[in-house]
Design a protein around this motif. Structure first.
Motif, PDB file in Angstrom:
ATOM      1  N   THR A   1      -5.650 -37.230  22.010  1.00  0.00           N
ATOM      2  CA  THR A   1      -5.384 -36.158  22.968  1.00  0.00           C
ATOM      3  C   THR A   1      -3.890 -36.008  23.218  1.00  0.00           C
ATOM      4  O   THR A   1      -3.171 -37.002  23.369  1.00  0.00           O
ATOM      5  CB  THR A   1      -6.088 -36.464  24.311  1.00  0.00           C
ATOM      6  N   ILE A   2      -3.423 -34.780  23.254  1.00  0.00           N
ATOM      7  CA  ILE A   2      -2.025 -34.520  23.616  1.00  0.00           C
ATOM      8  C   ILE A   2      -1.952 -34.324  25.127  1.00  0.00           C
ATOM      9  O   ILE A   2      -2.978 -34.164  25.797  1.00  0.00           O
ATOM     10  CB  ILE A   2      -1.477 -33.275  22.884  1.00  0.00           C
TER      11      ILE A   2
ATOM     12  N   THR B   1       0.192 -22.086  21.024  1.00  0.00           N
ATOM     13  CA  THR B   1       0.964 -21.921  19.791  1.00  0.00           C
ATOM     14  C   THR B   1       0.546 -22.952  18.756  1.00  0.00           C
ATOM     15  O   THR B   1       0.354 -22.639  17.570  1.00  0.00           O
ATOM     16  CB  THR B   1       2.471 -22.053  20.077  1.00  0.00           C
ATOM     17  N   LEU B   2       0.368 -24.191  19.207  1.00  0.00           N
ATOM     18  CA  LEU B   2      -0.067 -25.249  18.296  1.00  0.00           C
ATOM     19  C   LEU B   2      -1.498 -25.011  17.818  1.00  0.00           C
ATOM     20  O   LEU B   2      -1.841 -25.275  16.664  1.00  0.00           O
ATOM     21  CB  LEU B   2       0.030 -26.618  18.979  1.00  0.00           C
ATOM     22  N   ARG B   3      -2.344 -24.523  18.732  1.00  0.00           N
ATOM     23  CA  ARG B   3      -3.733 -24.257  18.346  1.00  0.00           C
ATOM     24  C   ARG B   3      -3.794 -23.147  17.300  1.00  0.00           C
ATOM     25  O   ARG B   3      -4.563 -23.242  16.334  1.00  0.00           O
ATOM     26  CB  ARG B   3      -4.562 -23.871  19.573  1.00  0.00           C
TER      27      ARG B   3
ATOM     28  N   GLU C   1      -6.767 -28.802  18.386  1.00  0.00           N
ATOM     29  CA  GLU C   1      -7.993 -28.053  18.618  1.00  0.00           C
ATOM     30  C   GLU C   1      -8.597 -28.490  19.948  1.00  0.00           C
ATOM     31  O   GLU C   1      -8.375 -29.629  20.392  1.00  0.00           O
ATOM     32  CB  GLU C   1      -8.985 -28.273  17.478  1.00  0.00           C
ATOM     33  N   ALA C   2      -9.329 -27.592  20.576  1.00  0.00           N
ATOM     34  CA  ALA C   2      -9.946 -27.899  21.864  1.00  0.00           C
ATOM     35  C   ALA C   2     -11.169 -28.778  21.649  1.00  0.00           C
ATOM     36  O   ALA C   2     -11.947 -28.559  20.718  1.00  0.00           O
ATOM     37  CB  ALA C   2     -10.348 -26.607  22.579  1.00  0.00           C
TER      38      ALA C   2
ATOM     39  N   PHE D   1      -7.069 -31.008  24.519  1.00  0.00           N
ATOM     40  CA  PHE D   1      -6.656 -30.666  23.171  1.00  0.00           C
ATOM     41  C   PHE D   1      -6.296 -31.932  22.405  1.00  0.00           C
ATOM     42  O   PHE D   1      -5.563 -32.781  22.898  1.00  0.00           O
ATOM     43  CB  PHE D   1      -5.455 -29.710  23.192  1.00  0.00           C
ATOM     44  N   VAL D   2      -6.841 -32.028  21.200  1.00  0.00           N
ATOM     45  CA  VAL D   2      -6.592 -33.198  20.358  1.00  0.00           C
ATOM     46  C   VAL D   2      -5.935 -32.746  19.058  1.00  0.00           C
ATOM     47  O   VAL D   2      -6.071 -31.588  18.636  1.00  0.00           O
ATOM     48  CB  VAL D   2      -7.898 -33.963  20.047  1.00  0.00           C
ATOM     49  N   VAL D   3      -5.233 -33.670  18.414  1.00  0.00           N
ATOM     50  CA  VAL D   3      -4.616 -33.388  17.122  1.00  0.00           C
ATOM     51  C   VAL D   3      -5.725 -33.178  16.098  1.00  0.00           C
ATOM     52  O   VAL D   3      -6.688 -33.954  16.034  1.00  0.00           O
ATOM     53  CB  VAL D   3      -3.696 -34.544  16.689  1.00  0.00           C
TER      54      VAL D   3
END
Length: 238
Positions: A27-28, A51-53, A59-60, A66-68
């Motif tokens: 998780t971030i 933006t990262l998603r 991803e949620a 949100f996790v990598v």
């Protein structure tokens, strides 16, 4: 040009992910935590995460945040228009072999502006459909002035932040123009093997070349897709 605050936060998170601080599946920081750390509104922090998603980096995950991304995605060659999200049209992929330095075929060498005997770094992948069958066979060629200062391009491990972002961080160069040339031919024996084609078949070949802000080639990708899977739809006013 200076980055906007949400872009600065997103780039910081990319760097931390690339450095291994957050591994795939981890998780971030939450939007609230990011807002506090950066002294910004929560809306700005959420925009950074979005933006990262959109780039397929995170991803949620329900109940977690949100996790990598554990399964990185890549897009077929071509159609890399400004503003297009990597996750849009992105597919899981398998790396084929290890990146290697090879003299590219003449048409790729011409696109990259290389002499016939100059080697380029080649990365090969097979994009997959949801059920796991192959969609397209893609060879990406990087000229020496891009590959040499970007050592992770020569590694098998996927670059979570995306090669475009990574190359920009390493070289300061980024795509400003893309040229796509689409042709049709029969698949080679090697392509048939990777695309699970049991007999001679027509394939669509997209040769995508990205040029930087000074018109210098950054990468040339050749994507080969069976004719039955290659479809282009355009809607326009008449």
């Amino acid at each position: 040009m200076a980055l906007l605050k949400y872009e600065e936060i997103a780039e910081s998170l990319r760097s931390r992910i690339a450095a291994g601080e957050f591994a795939p599946g981890e998780t971030i920081p939450s939007g609230r935590d990011l807002a506090e750390q950066w002294s910004v509104s929560r809306a700005t922090a959420i925009k950074a995460v979005d933006t990262l998603r959109n780039d397929g980096v995170v991803e949620a995950r329900q109940g977690t945040g949100f996790v990598v991304t554990e399964t990185p995605v890549a897009r077929p060659a071509g159609a890399r228009r400004a503003g297009s999200a990597r996750v849009s049209g992105g597919m899981p992929f398998l790396r084929v072999g290890e990146p290697d330095w090879v003299a590219p075929p003449p048409h790729v060498a011409t696109a990259l502006g290389l002499d016939a005997d100059v080697k380029a770094l080649r990365r090969v992948r097979v994009l997959q459909l949801p059920e796991g069958s192959p969609h397209s066979y893609v060879q990406a060629w990087f000229p020496p002035d891009i590959a040499e200062p970007s050592p992770r391009l020569a590694q098998v491990a996927p670059i979570t932040e995306g090669t475009t972002r990574y190359v920009r961080r390493q070289t300061g160069r980024f795509p400003a123009e893309g040229v796509d040339v689409t042709t049709v031919r029969l698949a080679t024996e090697e392509e048939r093997e990777h695309l699970a084609l049991s007999h001679p078949a027509a394939v669509a070949v997209v040769l995508h070349t990205a040029y930087d802000q000074e018109g210098r080639p950054l990468v040339c990708e050749e994507g080969v897709t069976p004719g039955a899977l290659h479809e282009q739809v355009e809607t326009y006013a008449m």
